[in-house]
Scaffold this motif. Structure first.
Motif, mmCIF file in Angstrom:
data_model
loop_
_atom_site.group_PDB
_atom_site.id
_atom_site.type_symbol
_atom_site.label_atom_id
_atom_site.label_comp_id
_atom_site.label_asym_id
_atom_site.label_seq_id
_atom_site.Cartn_x
_atom_site.Cartn_y
_atom_site.Cartn_z
ATOM 1 N N LYS A 121 -1.738 -22.572 -17.042
ATOM 2 C CA LYS A 121 -1.102 -22.707 -18.458
ATOM 3 C C LYS A 121 -1.957 -23.707 -19.304
ATOM 4 O O LYS A 121 -1.488 -24.139 -20.337
ATOM 5 N N LYS A 122 -3.004 -24.458 -18.718
ATOM 6 C CA LYS A 122 -3.634 -25.597 -19.253
ATOM 7 C C LYS A 122 -2.856 -26.933 -19.494
ATOM 8 O O LYS A 122 -3.061 -27.427 -20.481
ATOM 9 N N GLU A 123 -1.873 -26.730 -18.611
ATOM 10 C CA GLU A 123 -1.007 -28.022 -18.465
ATOM 11 C C GLU A 123 -1.595 -28.861 -17.542
ATOM 12 O O GLU A 123 -0.693 -29.023 -16.479
ATOM 13 N N TYR A 124 -2.467 -29.460 -17.671
ATOM 14 C CA TYR A 124 -3.215 -30.248 -16.574
ATOM 15 C C TYR A 124 -2.512 -31.540 -16.278
ATOM 16 O O TYR A 124 -2.493 -31.728 -14.743
ATOM 17 N N GLN A 125 -1.805 -32.362 -16.843
ATOM 18 C CA GLN A 125 -1.303 -33.406 -16.446
ATOM 19 C C GLN A 125 0.291 -32.920 -15.540
ATOM 20 O O GLN A 125 0.485 -33.463 -14.461
ATOM 21 N N LYS A 126 0.968 -32.104 -15.750
ATOM 22 C CA LYS A 126 1.861 -31.196 -15.215
ATOM 23 C C LYS A 126 1.278 -30.760 -13.664
ATOM 24 O O LYS A 126 1.984 -30.744 -12.669
ATOM 25 N N ALA A 127 0.155 -30.273 -13.910
ATOM 26 C CA ALA A 127 -0.603 -29.672 -12.717
ATOM 27 C C ALA A 127 -0.814 -30.911 -11.643
ATOM 28 O O ALA A 127 -0.256 -30.794 -10.545
ATOM 29 N N ILE A 128 -1.359 -31.908 -12.271
ATOM 30 C CA ILE A 128 -1.552 -33.234 -11.266
ATOM 31 C C ILE A 128 -0.357 -33.727 -10.864
ATOM 32 O O ILE A 128 -0.239 -34.146 -9.937
ATOM 33 N N ASP A 129 0.732 -33.631 -11.579
ATOM 34 C CA ASP A 129 1.993 -34.279 -11.292
ATOM 35 C C ASP A 129 2.558 -33.415 -10.049
ATOM 36 O O ASP A 129 3.061 -33.775 -9.039
ATOM 37 N N ALA A 130 2.408 -32.232 -10.267
ATOM 38 C CA ALA A 130 2.861 -31.167 -9.059
ATOM 39 C C ALA A 130 2.203 -31.353 -7.978
ATOM 40 O O ALA A 130 2.670 -31.104 -6.807
ATOM 41 N N TYR A 131 0.769 -31.698 -7.867
ATOM 42 C CA TYR A 131 -0.003 -31.923 -6.746
ATOM 43 C C TYR A 131 0.588 -33.259 -6.036
ATOM 44 O O TYR A 131 0.560 -33.433 -4.856
ATOM 45 N N LYS A 132 0.859 -34.205 -7.069
ATOM 46 C CA LYS A 132 1.355 -35.545 -6.602
ATOM 47 C C LYS A 132 2.886 -35.126 -5.789
ATOM 48 O O LYS A 132 3.060 -35.956 -4.730
ATOM 49 N N ASP A 133 3.565 -34.206 -6.330
ATOM 50 C CA ASP A 133 4.840 -33.780 -5.422
ATOM 51 C C ASP A 133 4.280 -33.183 -4.209
ATOM 52 O O ASP A 133 5.298 -33.358 -3.162
ATOM 53 N N LEU A 134 3.304 -32.191 -4.124
ATOM 54 C CA LEU A 134 3.158 -31.613 -2.859
ATOM 55 C C LEU A 134 2.771 -32.845 -1.884
ATOM 56 O O LEU A 134 2.978 -32.663 -0.628
ATOM 57 N N ASP A 135 2.039 -33.983 -2.422
ATOM 58 C CA ASP A 135 1.442 -34.978 -1.723
ATOM 59 C C ASP A 135 2.831 -35.751 -1.283
ATOM 60 O O ASP A 135 2.622 -36.064 -0.070
ATOM 61 N N LYS A 136 3.749 -35.927 -1.818
ATOM 62 C CA LYS A 136 4.929 -36.707 -1.358
ATOM 63 C C LYS A 136 5.462 -35.785 -0.157
ATOM 64 O O LYS A 136 6.164 -36.681 0.479
ATOM 65 N N MET A 137 5.641 -34.498 -0.201
ATOM 66 C CA MET A 137 6.352 -33.716 0.714
ATOM 67 C C MET A 137 5.412 -33.609 2.036
ATOM 68 O O MET A 137 5.711 -33.428 3.149
ATOM 69 N N TYR A 138 4.054 -33.234 1.514
ATOM 70 C CA TYR A 138 2.962 -33.247 2.714
ATOM 71 C C TYR A 138 1.893 -34.154 2.544
ATOM 72 O O TYR A 138 0.898 -33.829 2.115
ATOM 73 N N PRO A 139 1.953 -35.271 3.090
ATOM 74 C CA PRO A 139 1.116 -36.603 2.890
ATOM 75 C C PRO A 139 -0.308 -36.111 3.516
ATOM 76 O O PRO A 139 -0.064 -35.703 4.734
ATOM 77 N N GLY A 140 -1.321 -36.322 3.111
ATOM 78 C CA GLY A 140 -2.510 -36.193 3.286
ATOM 79 C C GLY A 140 -2.899 -34.703 3.520
ATOM 80 O O GLY A 140 -4.133 -34.376 4.182
ATOM 81 N N ASP A 141 -2.008 -33.694 2.665
ATOM 82 C CA ASP A 141 -2.649 -32.434 2.650
ATOM 83 C C ASP A 141 -3.859 -32.256 1.871
ATOM 84 O O ASP A 141 -3.895 -32.582 0.695
ATOM 85 N N PRO A 142 -4.919 -31.669 2.325
ATOM 86 C CA PRO A 142 -6.466 -31.874 1.741
ATOM 87 C C PRO A 142 -6.125 -30.673 0.348
ATOM 88 O O PRO A 142 -7.073 -31.116 -0.506
ATOM 89 N N GLU A 143 -5.219 -29.833 0.279
ATOM 90 C CA GLU A 143 -4.794 -29.244 -0.863
ATOM 91 C C GLU A 143 -4.750 -29.966 -2.149
ATOM 92 O O GLU A 143 -5.087 -29.647 -3.106
ATOM 93 N N VAL A 144 -3.967 -31.226 -1.720
ATOM 94 C CA VAL A 144 -3.702 -32.072 -2.986
ATOM 95 C C VAL A 144 -4.910 -32.529 -3.526
ATOM 96 O O VAL A 144 -5.164 -32.438 -4.762
ATOM 97 N N TYR A 145 -5.864 -33.025 -2.517
ATOM 98 C CA TYR A 145 -7.194 -33.516 -3.244
ATOM 99 C C TYR A 145 -7.942 -32.461 -3.744
ATOM 100 O O TYR A 145 -8.745 -32.598 -4.690
ATOM 101 N N TYR A 146 -8.003 -31.270 -2.924
ATOM 102 C CA TYR A 146 -8.757 -30.309 -3.649
ATOM 103 C C TYR A 146 -8.461 -29.839 -4.946
ATOM 104 O O TYR A 146 -9.122 -29.673 -5.723
ATOM 105 N N GLY A 147 -7.227 -29.567 -5.204
ATOM 106 C CA GLY A 147 -6.673 -29.262 -6.000
ATOM 107 C C GLY A 147 -6.952 -30.038 -7.805
ATOM 108 O O GLY A 147 -7.343 -29.749 -8.823
ATOM 109 N N MET A 148 -6.555 -31.331 -7.205
ATOM 110 C CA MET A 148 -6.764 -32.681 -8.397
ATOM 111 C C MET A 148 -8.275 -32.679 -8.663
ATOM 112 O O MET A 148 -8.482 -32.854 -9.530
#
Length: 197
Positions: A121-148
């Protein structure tokens, strides 16, 4: 030498072997919750069959029927979201992922796919915030860093941040001996190339 050869074979398989990619997706999705309702499962299986034929309208109809019968059927919600994303209806995809999270707030598939839908949707800040939510639930998941890293590189053109996140993803993938390491390596090479230019 062994490590170099292994990495070379792994890169080639990740790039060229569709069977390996399919097997990895199946392995990742087995932990998702299936319904105990036979009728919901029947619609779910019909959706999978329609999906294999790329009949997205039929796929969506069957997943929607499955979740009407069993609103707790997280895997149907997740797949409904993925199907909506395939047809470009990102708002409905986000709705489906969020419904899945209402049932299972730790649902990894939904948490991983929400930032992807926001990126489309080109809502990049929301995407980054959603990756941070993933990181809160699954700390250290490489998908967070890869996606961001991917968002900072391809969408926001912030190469230094992209490189930092992608290097973190690569290190974790490497420690996990994950074949996804090759994807991170490829993006790092693109980032370096762009930085050199």
């Amino acid at each position: 030498k062994y490590r170099e050869n292994y990495n070379s074979i792994e890169r080639s398989l990740m790039k060229n072997c569709s069977s390996l990619k399919k097997a990895m997706n199946v392995a990742e999705s087995k932990s998702e919750k299936l319904s105990k309702n036979d009728k919901a499962l029947e619609f779910y299986n019909m959706a999978i069959s329609a999906s294999k034929k790329e009949d997205w309208k039929e796929t969506i109809k069957n997943y929607e029927n499955a979740v009407k019968i069993d609103p707790e059927f997280t895997y149907a919600w997740d797949n409904l979201g993925i199907t909506y994303r395939k047809v470009g209806d990102y708002d409905k995809a986000l709705e489906a992922y969020k419904k899945s999270l209402e049932v299972d707030p730790k649902g990894k598939m939904a948490l991983q796919n929400i930032p992807i839908a926001y990126a489309y949707k080109k809502e990049y800040q929301k995407a980054i915030d959603a990756y941070k939510d993933l990181d809160k639930m699954y700390p250290g998941d490489p998908e967070v860093y890869y996606g961001m890293g991917n968002i900072y590189f391809s969408a926001l053109k912030e190469n230094e941040k992209a490189l930092d996140y992608m290097a973190k993803a690569l290190r974790i993938y490497d420690n996990q001996k994950s074949p996804y390491r090759t994807d991170a390596e490829t993006l790092i090479s693109y980032i370096y190339k762009q930085m050199q230019e």
